[in-house]
Write an enzyme that holds these catalytic residues in place. Structure first.
Site, mmCIF file in Angstrom:
data_model
loop_
_atom_site.group_PDB
_atom_site.id
_atom_site.type_symbol
_atom_site.label_atom_id
_atom_site.label_comp_id
_atom_site.label_asym_id
_atom_site.label_seq_id
_atom_site.Cartn_x
_atom_site.Cartn_y
_atom_site.Cartn_z
ATOM 1 N N HIS A 83 16.564 53.998 17.980
ATOM 2 C CA HIS A 83 16.965 52.896 18.863
ATOM 3 C C HIS A 83 18.363 52.444 18.486
ATOM 4 C CE1 HIS A 83 16.703 49.333 21.363
ATOM 5 N NE2 HIS A 83 17.267 48.687 20.361
ATOM 6 N N ASP A 162 7.383 40.006 25.000
ATOM 7 C CA ASP A 162 8.835 40.116 24.796
ATOM 8 C C ASP A 162 9.579 39.955 26.116
ATOM 9 O OD1 ASP A 162 11.333 40.747 23.376
ATOM 10 O OD2 ASP A 162 11.296 42.469 24.719
ATOM 11 N N ARG A 169 14.899 33.250 26.499
ATOM 12 C CA ARG A 169 15.994 33.125 25.517
ATOM 13 C C ARG A 169 17.346 33.261 26.198
ATOM 14 N NH1 ARG A 169 14.848 37.922 22.139
ATOM 15 N NH2 ARG A 169 16.774 37.397 21.064
ATOM 16 N N SER A 184 12.069 41.265 18.890
ATOM 17 C CA SER A 184 12.110 41.734 20.275
ATOM 18 C C SER A 184 12.280 43.258 20.317
ATOM 19 C CB SER A 184 13.280 41.028 20.985
ATOM 20 O OG SER A 184 13.615 41.663 22.182
ATOM 21 N N LYS A 188 8.870 46.394 20.983
ATOM 22 C CA LYS A 188 8.858 47.466 21.989
ATOM 23 C C LYS A 188 8.753 48.843 21.321
ATOM 24 C CE LYS A 188 12.398 45.266 23.605
ATOM 25 N NZ LYS A 188 13.465 44.533 24.272
HETATM 26 N N1 URA Z 1 17.809 43.780 22.664
HETATM 27 C C1 URA Z 1 16.504 43.451 22.739
HETATM 28 O O1 URA Z 1 15.670 44.261 23.097
HETATM 29 N N2 URA Z 1 16.154 42.211 22.387
HETATM 30 C C2 URA Z 1 17.030 41.277 21.985
HETATM 31 O O2 URA Z 1 16.624 40.179 21.673
HETATM 32 C C3 URA Z 1 18.387 41.639 21.929
HETATM 33 C C4 URA Z 1 18.761 42.899 22.270
#
Ligand code: URA
Length: 427
Positions: A83, A162, A169, A184, A188
């Site tokens: 990622h 999320d 947010r 966050s 995922k």
């Molecule tokens: N990318 C994400 O998936 N979450 C965040 O909070 C910031 C960047």
């Protein structure tokens, strides 16, 4: 019996949330029993007061538990993913996924679309005629067994907490909290069901994290969460003050990724692809395989073609080309010492490569080609940048973004490393 106000008060006063409080508040918020204004207030308290690594790991686990986890137990190869926190010209997923698959691992890359100045992997691949992003869980598993490489859209069922919290947010000034960013991202990735994960934490003007200290803090938080949840996890912190490679924009980046897979491409893209591949292969127990060899002998390119075909795409098809190309030339002789990633990202976005709202479409052919990179010697009048677009009226806006974005100097530029640091579980 829990109450949202009690949970908010604990964090507001700098206390530690209990596991039960975290599980309850994340679950109740996902089900609509904690109101947006209460979660916004808690997110702000977390931003101001922080969370311990134990709280952050528990928060992440609660977000994973809010939805499904992709079942990959039946996949017969070691599963590993990468990622990136996002950068300008970051097309590394495109060569890396088929490369690591060709080395013997299974790589499920569940990706997103771009918003703002950094592009999304799905937008890039959708510039290939016929390619489809939406796969069922069954199709993902079958493709992992047959090809080893999948890049597709993350299903709605993964970490729904999320999705809801991130939208909140975004409108309440609470995106920048490191525990919230880390949980966050990791919720995922953990919901993807992989055994190991490598993170590419970008650092510099074109990245979320502008300085090395913040990037290290985020990398450590990410690795701690992964390790706490049983994933083999490590992170590279990599430079994003200059665009990665030469191409910024969807089809332009696919073409550059194909160049890398065919044994060419810009040296920085090759370097980072191989460094991340080595990390991933290490975690997957395949450190005896040399990814440089697999890239050089065409096995990675073969794996790319099979991956694209498996999702309906034609790997030999011509990529879309922009109807209009404008050239920015060097104003004087010298060495290009600066090329600001953020400015190039904004220029590409204004030319049509990115979207301002989730609902917008991207222009697949739009973007910026950087014909010179920092360290290159240039002469007055030499083309520096190509601006690609289907809408010439976007060029002045892109040009404005590029004002002051590059510098030409008489002195040589000190070269800076691409890989700035590595963070592993025990460090
Ligand atoms: N990318 C994400 O998936 N979450 C965040 O909070 C910031 C960047």
């Amino acid at each position: 019996m829990h109450s949202a106000v009690d949970v908010i008060r604990v964090k507001r006063d700098g206390g530690r949330l209990s596991d039960e409080q975290i599980d309850w508040v994340v679950d109740a918020y996902t089900r609509g029993q904690v109101a947006d204004e209460q979660m916004a207030s808690l997110a702000m308290a977390i931003l101001l007061r922080g969370m311990t690594s134990e709280e952050t790991a528990r928060w992440t686990a609660a977000m994973v538990a809010s939805g499904e986890v992709l079942a990959l137990d039946s996949v017969r190869k070691p599963t590993v993913d990468k990622h990136s926190t996002g950068g300008v010209g970051d097309k590394i997923t495109l060569p890396l996924t088929p490369l690591v698959a060709a080395c013997g691992a299974a790589v499920p890359q569940l990706s997103g679309r771009g918003l703002g100045h950094t592009g999304g992997t799905l937008d890039k691949l959708e510039s290939i005629p016929g390619w489809r992003a939406q796969l069922s869980d069954e199709e993902i598993r079958a493709q992992l067994d047959e090809v080893g490489a999948v890049v597709c859209a993350a299903t709605e069922g993964l970490a729904p907490a999320d999705r809801k919290l991130y939208a909140l947010r975004d409108v309440t000034g609470t995106v920048e909290s490191i525990p919230l960013i880390a949980s966050s991202i990791m919720s995922k990735k953990i919901a993807e069901g992989v055994q190991s994960l490598v993170l590419d934490v970008k650092c510099g003007s074109g990245a979320f994290m502008k300085d090395l200290d913040r990037a290290r803090e985020l990398a450590t938080a990410l690795v701690d969460i992964g390790t706490a949840s049983g994933l083999r996890t490590s992170a590279l912190i990599t430079d994003m003050s200059v665009p990665l490679g030469r191409a910024v924009g969807n089809a332009l980046e696919v073409a550059e990724a194909v160049d890398v897979l065919r044994g060419g491409g810009p040296p920085d893209v090759v370097e980072l692809t191989l460094a991340l591949a080595r990390e991933m292969l290490d975690h997957a127990g395949l450190s005896d395989v040399d990814p440089a060899e697999v890239l050089a002998d065409g096995r990675a390119y073969d794996s790319w073609r099979r991956m694209i075909k498996a999702q309906g795409g034609d790997p030999e098809a011509e990529l879309p080309r922009a109807r209009h190309i404008d050239v920015v030339t060097a104003p004087e002789d010298g060495v290009l010492t600066e090329l600001d990633a953020f400015a190039v990202g904004i220029a590409a976005w204004r030319l049509g490569a990115g979207r301002a709202r989730k609902e917008d479409d991207v222009e697949h052919a739009a973007g910026v080609l950087c014909l010179a990179k920092p360290g290159d010697r240039v002469t007055a009048g030499q083309p520096l940048l190509e601006l690609h677009t289907d809408r010439p009226e976007t060029v002045p806006g892109a040009g404005e973004a590029l004002q002051g974005a590059y510098e030409i100097s008489g002195a040589d530029r000190r070269s800076t490393p691409l890989i700035l640091d590595r963070v592993a579980a025990s460090s």
